[in-house]
Write a protein that holds these residues in place. Structure first.
Motif, mmCIF file in Angstrom:
data_model
loop_
_atom_site.group_PDB
_atom_site.id
_atom_site.type_symbol
_atom_site.label_atom_id
_atom_site.label_comp_id
_atom_site.label_asym_id
_atom_site.label_seq_id
_atom_site.Cartn_x
_atom_site.Cartn_y
_atom_site.Cartn_z
ATOM 1 N N SER A 1 0.824 -1.210 0.000
ATOM 2 C CA SER A 1 0.000 0.000 0.000
ATOM 3 C C SER A 1 0.859 1.261 0.000
ATOM 4 C CB SER A 1 -0.951 0.000 1.209
ATOM 5 O OG SER A 1 -0.233 -0.231 2.417
ATOM 6 N N GLU A 2 1.691 1.428 1.035
ATOM 7 C CA GLU A 2 2.534 2.617 1.148
ATOM 8 C C GLU A 2 3.985 2.162 1.287
ATOM 9 O OE1 GLU A 2 3.975 6.136 1.025
ATOM 10 O OE2 GLU A 2 4.551 4.900 2.729
ATOM 11 N N PRO A 3 4.840 2.461 0.313
ATOM 12 C CA PRO A 3 6.203 1.913 0.300
ATOM 13 C C PRO A 3 6.996 2.166 1.574
ATOM 14 C CG PRO A 3 5.702 2.913 -1.812
ATOM 15 C CD PRO A 3 4.556 3.238 -0.902
ATOM 16 N N THR A 4 6.866 3.336 2.179
ATOM 17 C CA THR A 4 7.659 3.617 3.372
ATOM 18 C C THR A 4 7.207 2.778 4.553
ATOM 19 O OG1 THR A 4 6.212 5.488 3.947
ATOM 20 C CG2 THR A 4 8.182 5.963 2.640
ATOM 21 N N TRP A 5 5.960 2.315 4.554
ATOM 22 C CA TRP A 5 5.486 1.435 5.625
ATOM 23 C C TRP A 5 6.021 0.017 5.447
ATOM 24 C CZ3 TRP A 5 -0.475 2.791 5.374
ATOM 25 C CH2 TRP A 5 -0.655 4.140 5.718
ATOM 26 N N ASP A 6 6.161 -0.382 4.192
ATOM 27 C CA ASP A 6 6.459 -1.777 3.872
ATOM 28 C C ASP A 6 7.915 -2.010 3.492
ATOM 29 O OD1 ASP A 6 3.752 -2.152 4.203
ATOM 30 O OD2 ASP A 6 3.294 -2.043 2.065
ATOM 31 N N VAL A 7 8.806 -1.057 3.818
ATOM 32 C CA VAL A 7 10.185 -1.179 3.368
ATOM 33 C C VAL A 7 10.934 -2.303 4.076
ATOM 34 C CG1 VAL A 7 11.185 0.442 5.035
ATOM 35 C CG2 VAL A 7 12.215 0.198 2.755
ATOM 36 N N SER A 8 10.476 -2.710 5.243
ATOM 37 C CA SER A 8 11.119 -3.819 5.950
ATOM 38 C C SER A 8 10.946 -5.120 5.175
ATOM 39 C CB SER A 8 10.519 -3.975 7.356
ATOM 40 O OG SER A 8 10.914 -5.195 7.938
ATOM 41 N N VAL A 9 12.046 -5.841 4.978
ATOM 42 C CA VAL A 9 11.988 -7.128 4.290
ATOM 43 C C VAL A 9 11.107 -8.100 5.075
ATOM 44 C CG1 VAL A 9 13.359 -9.091 3.498
ATOM 45 C CG2 VAL A 9 14.223 -6.777 3.194
ATOM 46 N N GLY A 10 11.110 -7.973 6.399
ATOM 47 C CA GLY A 10 10.277 -8.841 7.224
ATOM 48 C C GLY A 10 8.804 -8.688 6.945
ATOM 49 N N THR A 11 8.383 -7.516 6.481
ATOM 50 C CA THR A 11 6.987 -7.306 6.138
ATOM 51 C C THR A 11 6.584 -8.190 4.967
ATOM 52 O OG1 THR A 11 7.066 -5.011 6.906
ATOM 53 C CG2 THR A 11 5.274 -5.591 5.418
ATOM 54 N N SER A 12 7.447 -8.241 3.949
ATOM 55 C CA SER A 12 7.169 -9.117 2.809
ATOM 56 C C SER A 12 7.146 -10.576 3.232
ATOM 57 C CB SER A 12 8.222 -8.915 1.711
ATOM 58 O OG SER A 12 8.042 -7.690 1.051
ATOM 59 N N LEU A 13 8.068 -10.964 4.102
ATOM 60 C CA LEU A 13 8.137 -12.353 4.535
ATOM 61 C C LEU A 13 6.886 -12.747 5.320
ATOM 62 C CD1 LEU A 13 9.777 -14.945 4.676
ATOM 63 C CD2 LEU A 13 10.880 -14.069 6.738
ATOM 64 N N ALA A 14 6.433 -11.892 6.227
ATOM 65 C CA ALA A 14 5.227 -12.190 6.996
ATOM 66 C C ALA A 14 4.014 -12.303 6.086
ATOM 67 C CB ALA A 14 5.007 -11.108 8.055
ATOM 68 N N ARG A 15 3.910 -11.396 5.114
ATOM 69 C CA ARG A 15 2.777 -11.441 4.191
ATOM 70 C C ARG A 15 2.779 -12.737 3.380
ATOM 71 N NH1 ARG A 15 4.005 -7.296 1.295
ATOM 72 N NH2 ARG A 15 4.770 -8.390 -0.547
ATOM 73 N N GLU A 16 3.952 -13.133 2.881
ATOM 74 C CA GLU A 16 4.027 -14.346 2.079
ATOM 75 C C GLU A 16 3.824 -15.604 2.921
ATOM 76 O OE1 GLU A 16 4.262 -14.578 -1.280
ATOM 77 O OE2 GLU A 16 3.988 -12.412 -1.226
#
Length: 277
Positions: A118-133
């Motif tokens: 949604s908002e790149p600065t919120w989701d910049v953590s690699v861990g965010t992508s890992l949790a989502r996947e």
């Protein structure tokens, strides 16, 4: 990725938004064209000469279109039963034919490209992508496809949208699981950056409560459960030629870290990992 720096406390990275379509039509072709050249005995690699001519160019992500992400060895604690000792169930996937990356290869799961929802600065953590996947590839959450214009969910990671298994981990047993990065590297074949990780569910109650809800999505052709106490099986698995490069990287580093955390549950085979400076 636009930059990286190795520090005593870890790796510091910087990112900018890119186009997955641009990646798919350029850099993602490197692996297939290189392997085809090797099989036919050809020496001409014009695309590689243009995009990744030297090791220095691989290590300079700011000079090229450098994409990648996180992938994790996921391990679930299982209790002792009868003569079987307590162990971790390790999940290994064979990637499906429809995926763009590592098609029909062995890999750990989840495996993802790092991207904002949604908002790149919120989701910049690699861990965010890992949790989502983790939610999408194993826990049954509908996939968030950022390449489509039809997405209507404003905050895909809102707590109200947590699938059952993730809700159990975050609300019922927050101390019963861990998610950590086990390394960092650049793939010399593809040019991608990789963050190998370990997702370890230490709470034995999770599998009893939520194991029936753990299911792979369309990206996997099949999932194999491997016992962390099966030393011969782990050694044989690590030697299989079907592994994707980054998948084997994450598997070996994750297994080694799991042994550090729970040596009584992991019969670690002899593994040698080589690094170049």
């Amino acid at each position: 990725m636009t930059g990286w720096e190795s520090r005593p406390d870890g790796v510091r990275t910087s990112f900018a938004k890119g186009s997955f379509a641009q990646y798919a039509l350029t850099v993602d072709l490197l692996e297939a064209k290189t392997l085809a050249a090797v099989q036919t005995g050809g020496e001409a690699l014009p695309l590689r000469d243009l995009m990744l001519p030297t090791v220095d160019s691989v290590l300079d992500p700011g000079s090229r279109n450098c994409m990648g992400g996180a992938l994790a060895l996921t391990a679930f604690a299982r209790p002792a039963q009868g003569t079987r000792p307590a162990y971790f169930a390790l999940l290994i996937q064979e990637r499906g034919a429809k995926v763009l990356n590592a098609s029909r290869r062995l890999a750990v799961i989840p495996k993802c490209f790092h991207e904002p929802t949604s908002e790149p600065t919120w989701d910049v953590s690699v861990g965010t992508s890992l949790a989502r996947e983790l939610e999408e590839e194993l826990f049954g959450k509908p996939e968030v496809d950022t390449t489509l214009d039809t997405r209507r969910t404003v905050d895909p990671m809102h707590p109200d949208l947590l699938p059952g298994p993730m809700r159990y981990l975050t609300e019922t047993s927050p101390a019963g699981w861990s998610m950590e990065c086990t390394g960092f590297g650049f793939n010399l074949l593809t040019g991608n950056y990789e963050f190998p990780c370990l997702v370890a569910v230490h709470d034995e109650g999770f599998w009893h409560r939520c194991g029936g809800d753990v299911e792979s999505n369309w990206e996997s052709e099949r999932i194999t459960l491997v016992s962390s106490q099966d030393q011969a099986g782990l050694r044989s698995l690590a030697r299989k030629p079907a592994w994707s490069d980054e998948g084997l990287f994450a598997f070996v580093l994750g297994l080694r870290r799991l042994h550090e955390l729970h040596p009584e549950r992991v019969a670690l085979p002899h593994l040698e990992i080589g690094f170049t400076q």
